[in-house]
Design a protein around this motif. Structure first.
Motif, PDB file in Angstrom:
ATOM      1  N   MET A  51       0.844  -1.196   0.000  1.00  0.00           N
ATOM      2  CA  MET A  51       0.000   0.000   0.000  1.00  0.00           C
ATOM      3  C   MET A  51       0.879   1.247   0.000  1.00  0.00           C
ATOM      4  O   MET A  51       1.803   1.381   0.788  1.00  0.00           O
ATOM      5  N   ASN A  52       0.594   2.183  -0.925  1.00  0.00           N
ATOM      6  CA  ASN A  52       1.379   3.403  -1.018  1.00  0.00           C
ATOM      7  C   ASN A  52       1.069   4.331   0.159  1.00  0.00           C
ATOM      8  O   ASN A  52      -0.076   4.491   0.566  1.00  0.00           O
ATOM      9  N   THR A  53       2.127   4.928   0.714  1.00  0.00           N
ATOM     10  CA  THR A  53       1.949   5.900   1.787  1.00  0.00           C
ATOM     11  C   THR A  53       1.599   7.254   1.197  1.00  0.00           C
ATOM     12  O   THR A  53       2.205   7.687   0.215  1.00  0.00           O
ATOM     13  N   LYS A  54       0.620   7.920   1.793  1.00  0.00           N
ATOM     14  CA  LYS A  54       0.202   9.242   1.305  1.00  0.00           C
ATOM     15  C   LYS A  54       0.927  10.320   2.098  1.00  0.00           C
ATOM     16  O   LYS A  54       0.643  10.539   3.274  1.00  0.00           O
ATOM     17  N   ASN A  55       1.874  10.985   1.437  1.00  0.00           N
ATOM     18  CA  ASN A  55       2.711  11.978   2.090  1.00  0.00           C
ATOM     19  C   ASN A  55       2.387  13.409   1.686  1.00  0.00           C
ATOM     20  O   ASN A  55       2.981  14.351   2.215  1.00  0.00           O
ATOM     21  N   TYR A  56       1.489  13.581   0.720  1.00  0.00           N
ATOM     22  CA  TYR A  56       1.265  14.902   0.146  1.00  0.00           C
ATOM     23  C   TYR A  56      -0.220  15.277   0.147  1.00  0.00           C
ATOM     24  O   TYR A  56      -1.101  14.426   0.313  1.00  0.00           O
ATOM     25  N   GLN A  57      -0.452  16.566  -0.082  1.00  0.00           N
ATOM     26  CA  GLN A  57      -1.796  17.112  -0.180  1.00  0.00           C
ATOM     27  C   GLN A  57      -1.805  18.137  -1.312  1.00  0.00           C
ATOM     28  O   GLN A  57      -0.759  18.712  -1.652  1.00  0.00           O
ATOM     29  N   TYR A  58      -2.980  18.358  -1.900  1.00  0.00           N
ATOM     30  CA  TYR A  58      -3.135  19.432  -2.884  1.00  0.00           C
ATOM     31  C   TYR A  58      -3.689  20.675  -2.182  1.00  0.00           C
ATOM     32  O   TYR A  58      -4.576  20.560  -1.332  1.00  0.00           O
ATOM     33  N   PRO A  59      -3.221  21.870  -2.526  1.00  0.00           N
ATOM     34  CA  PRO A  59      -3.910  23.073  -2.060  1.00  0.00           C
ATOM     35  C   PRO A  59      -5.263  23.139  -2.770  1.00  0.00           C
ATOM     36  O   PRO A  59      -5.333  23.064  -4.000  1.00  0.00           O
ATOM     37  N   SER A  60      -6.347  23.234  -2.015  1.00  0.00           N
ATOM     38  CA  SER A  60      -7.667  23.170  -2.634  1.00  0.00           C
ATOM     39  C   SER A  60      -8.426  24.478  -2.462  1.00  0.00           C
ATOM     40  O   SER A  60      -8.231  25.219  -1.491  1.00  0.00           O
ATOM     41  N   VAL A  61      -9.298  24.734  -3.436  1.00  0.00           N
ATOM     42  CA  VAL A  61     -10.153  25.922  -3.424  1.00  0.00           C
ATOM     43  C   VAL A  61     -11.590  25.464  -3.655  1.00  0.00           C
ATOM     44  O   VAL A  61     -11.869  24.749  -4.621  1.00  0.00           O
ATOM     45  N   LEU A  62     -12.477  25.871  -2.765  1.00  0.00           N
ATOM     46  CA  LEU A  62     -13.906  25.594  -2.926  1.00  0.00           C
ATOM     47  C   LEU A  62     -14.573  26.792  -3.582  1.00  0.00           C
ATOM     48  O   LEU A  62     -14.448  27.917  -3.087  1.00  0.00           O
ATOM     49  N   THR A  63     -15.259  26.574  -4.696  1.00  0.00           N
ATOM     50  CA  THR A  63     -16.054  27.632  -5.308  1.00  0.00           C
ATOM     51  C   THR A  63     -17.527  27.393  -5.037  1.00  0.00           C
ATOM     52  O   THR A  63     -18.034  26.283  -5.228  1.00  0.00           O
ATOM     53  N   ILE A  64     -18.191  28.434  -4.571  1.00  0.00           N
ATOM     54  CA  ILE A  64     -19.635  28.414  -4.310  1.00  0.00           C
ATOM     55  C   ILE A  64     -20.251  29.387  -5.306  1.00  0.00           C
ATOM     56  O   ILE A  64     -20.147  30.614  -5.141  1.00  0.00           O
ATOM     57  N   ALA A  65     -20.858  28.862  -6.355  1.00  0.00           N
ATOM     58  CA  ALA A  65     -21.264  29.729  -7.464  1.00  0.00           C
ATOM     59  C   ALA A  65     -22.323  29.064  -8.325  1.00  0.00           C
ATOM     60  O   ALA A  65     -22.710  27.918  -8.089  1.00  0.00           O
ATOM     61  N   GLY A  66     -22.775  29.793  -9.344  1.00  0.00           N
ATOM     62  CA  GLY A  66     -23.784  29.300 -10.263  1.00  0.00           C
ATOM     63  C   GLY A  66     -23.172  28.621 -11.477  1.00  0.00           C
ATOM     64  O   GLY A  66     -21.958  28.657 -11.699  1.00  0.00           O
ATOM     65  N   PHE A  67     -24.016  28.037 -12.293  1.00  0.00           N
ATOM     66  CA  PHE A  67     -23.642  27.207 -13.443  1.00  0.00           C
ATOM     67  C   PHE A  67     -23.553  28.060 -14.717  1.00  0.00           C
ATOM     68  O   PHE A  67     -24.249  29.065 -14.851  1.00  0.00           O
ATOM     69  N   ASP A  68     -22.690  27.668 -15.618  1.00  0.00           N
ATOM     70  CA  ASP A  68     -22.664  28.254 -16.971  1.00  0.00           C
ATOM     71  C   ASP A  68     -22.346  27.151 -17.966  1.00  0.00           C
ATOM     72  O   ASP A  68     -21.191  26.772 -18.138  1.00  0.00           O
ATOM     73  N   GLY A  69     -23.388  26.662 -18.628  1.00  0.00           N
ATOM     74  CA  GLY A  69     -23.203  25.567 -19.575  1.00  0.00           C
ATOM     75  C   GLY A  69     -22.314  25.904 -20.736  1.00  0.00           C
ATOM     76  O   GLY A  69     -21.741  25.004 -21.375  1.00  0.00           O
ATOM     77  N   SER A  70     -22.148  27.201 -21.045  1.00  0.00           N
ATOM     78  CA  SER A  70     -21.263  27.582 -22.155  1.00  0.00           C
ATOM     79  C   SER A  70     -19.796  27.544 -21.743  1.00  0.00           C
ATOM     80  O   SER A  70     -18.911  27.684 -22.588  1.00  0.00           O
ATOM     81  N   GLY A  71     -19.525  27.367 -20.456  1.00  0.00           N
ATOM     82  CA  GLY A  71     -18.164  27.111 -19.994  1.00  0.00           C
ATOM     83  C   GLY A  71     -17.298  28.321 -19.743  1.00  0.00           C
ATOM     84  O   GLY A  71     -16.147  28.179 -19.335  1.00  0.00           O
ATOM     85  N   GLY A  72     -17.820  29.532 -19.958  1.00  0.00           N
ATOM     86  CA  GLY A  72     -16.964  30.711 -19.852  1.00  0.00           C
ATOM     87  C   GLY A  72     -16.993  31.397 -18.512  1.00  0.00           C
ATOM     88  O   GLY A  72     -16.047  32.090 -18.149  1.00  0.00           O
ATOM     89  N   ALA A  73     -18.088  31.233 -17.778  1.00  0.00           N
ATOM     90  CA  ALA A  73     -18.255  31.951 -16.519  1.00  0.00           C
ATOM     91  C   ALA A  73     -18.707  30.986 -15.426  1.00  0.00           C
ATOM     92  O   ALA A  73     -18.703  29.770 -15.602  1.00  0.00           O
ATOM     93  N   THR A  95     -12.874  22.182  -5.803  1.00  0.00           N
ATOM     94  CA  THR A  95     -14.129  21.575  -5.372  1.00  0.00           C
ATOM     95  C   THR A  95     -15.223  22.624  -5.553  1.00  0.00           C
ATOM     96  O   THR A  95     -14.927  23.819  -5.711  1.00  0.00           O
ATOM     97  N   SER A  96     -16.495  22.201  -5.511  1.00  0.00           N
ATOM     98  CA  SER A  96     -17.542  23.163  -5.858  1.00  0.00           C
ATOM     99  C   SER A  96     -18.855  22.857  -5.172  1.00  0.00           C
ATOM    100  O   SER A  96     -19.146  21.705  -4.813  1.00  0.00           O
ATOM    101  N   ALA A  97     -19.654  23.919  -4.996  1.00  0.00           N
ATOM    102  CA  ALA A  97     -21.025  23.822  -4.509  1.00  0.00           C
ATOM    103  C   ALA A  97     -21.880  24.716  -5.396  1.00  0.00           C
ATOM    104  O   ALA A  97     -21.596  25.912  -5.548  1.00  0.00           O
ATOM    105  N   LEU A  98     -22.902  24.156  -6.001  1.00  0.00           N
ATOM    106  CA  LEU A  98     -23.731  24.861  -6.977  1.00  0.00           C
ATOM    107  C   LEU A  98     -24.862  25.606  -6.273  1.00  0.00           C
ATOM    108  O   LEU A  98     -25.579  25.036  -5.459  1.00  0.00           O
ATOM    109  N   THR A  99     -25.023  26.902  -6.606  1.00  0.00           N
ATOM    110  CA  THR A  99     -26.063  27.724  -5.970  1.00  0.00           C
ATOM    111  C   THR A  99     -27.266  27.950  -6.871  1.00  0.00           C
ATOM    112  O   THR A  99     -28.357  28.252  -6.376  1.00  0.00           O
TER     113      THR A  99
END
Length: 279
Positions: free
Chosen positions: A1-23, A40-44
């Motif tokens: 089993m591989n030992t986990k020694n690292y972490q990613y700096p994470s950012v949570l965005t709390i925002a609305g959706f844009d199906g066109s992908g620009g905003a 990571t994200s939470a959709l409003t």
């Protein structure tokens, strides 16, 4: 089993959706990823939109928003949080009541209040709730000139107006403000950063003649949150965030993506996902 020694700096965005992908949440995820953080994200809300405009908006139940945020915070705890448009007072309360339990996480708030057409998107009572509840929570807020005019209750059309409006907004309880000057009528666009000590920092960029700026505000606030997550000070994050957005617009100027206001080129210089050692 591989030992986990690292972490990613994470950012949570709390925002609305844009199906066109620009905003919205899509622009946020692209930006956070391009700068080497884990998104990571939470959709409003679920707007139905493309580069030409918004056709409808379908709200997400407030309890669902709360559960999304709590579920992420219980598992992948963020190094920074970005909040986008909050269109009702009830949503403001939902978000702030949930985040109040985690006061040490830096929050970047993009107070989206005015549409490109100039129409106000939210009611006065919601703006009052944002000022009362979200402003004290946010490490940095990023209003444009139209939004600053609403918050300061004065016209904001010139650089002098921006200086005066920024000081008025700071007295509403903000820790720091980046007042964006993208609507200035000049070939040189200037933004002002009012820092936590009350100092004012001025940043200028050449105006780029393009309509490919859809999602630039979402991108900027997400970039600032990402740089904070990577360990930069608020001022350093504001400086780097503005440069990232300028370059993303510059590298997307000559691209046709949609029939309206096109997106930025978020991946003009993508960074590898950052890893840092576990304490």
């Amino acid at each position: 089993m591989n030992t986990k020694n690292y972490q990613y700096p994470s950012v949570l965005t709390i925002a609305g959706f844009d199906g066109s992908g620009g905003a919205g949440i899509q622009a946020d995820i692209k930006t956070i990823s391009a700068l080497g953080c884990y998104a990571t994200s939470a959709l409003t809300a679920l707007p139905v939109q493309n580069t030409q405009g918004v056709r409808a908006v379908y709200p997400i139940p407030y309890r669902v928003v709360e559960e999304q945020i709590e579920t992420i915070l219980d598992d992948i705890f963020p190094n920074a949080i970005k909040i986008g448009m909050v269109h009702t007072g009830e949503l403001v309360y939902t978000i702030t009541d949930t985040l109040a339990r985690y006061p040490d996480v830096p929050v970047v708030f993009d107070p989206v209040m005015v549409a490109t057409s100039g129409d106000t998107l939210i009611e006065d009572k919601t703006i009052a709730t944002i000022v009362e509840r979200l402003f004290p929570l946010a490490a940095v807020i990023t209003p444009n000139m139209d939004e600053a005019a609403i918050l300061a209750e004065m016209p904001v059309r010139t650089l002098d107006n921006m200086h005066y409006a920024g000081e008025k907004i700071r007295k509403l309880g903000c820790r720091s403000i980046l007042l964006k000057g993208g609507h200035l009528d000049s070939q040189r666009l200037t933004s002002l950063y009012f820092d936590t000590q009350g100092n004012v920092h001025e940043f200028s960029f050449d105006k780029l003649e393009t309509n490919n700026t859809h999602g630039s505000g979402c991108t900027l606030s997400s970039a600032i949150a990402s740089y904070i997550a990577l360990g930069d000070s608020f001022l350093e994050a504001v400086v780097k965030g503005q440069e990232y957005v300028h370059q993303a617009i510059l590298h997307g100027c000559d691209v046709l993506a949609g029939k309206g206001n096109g997106p930025l080129n978020h991946f003009f210089n993508p960074q590898q996902l950052t890893k840092y050692g576990l304490a």
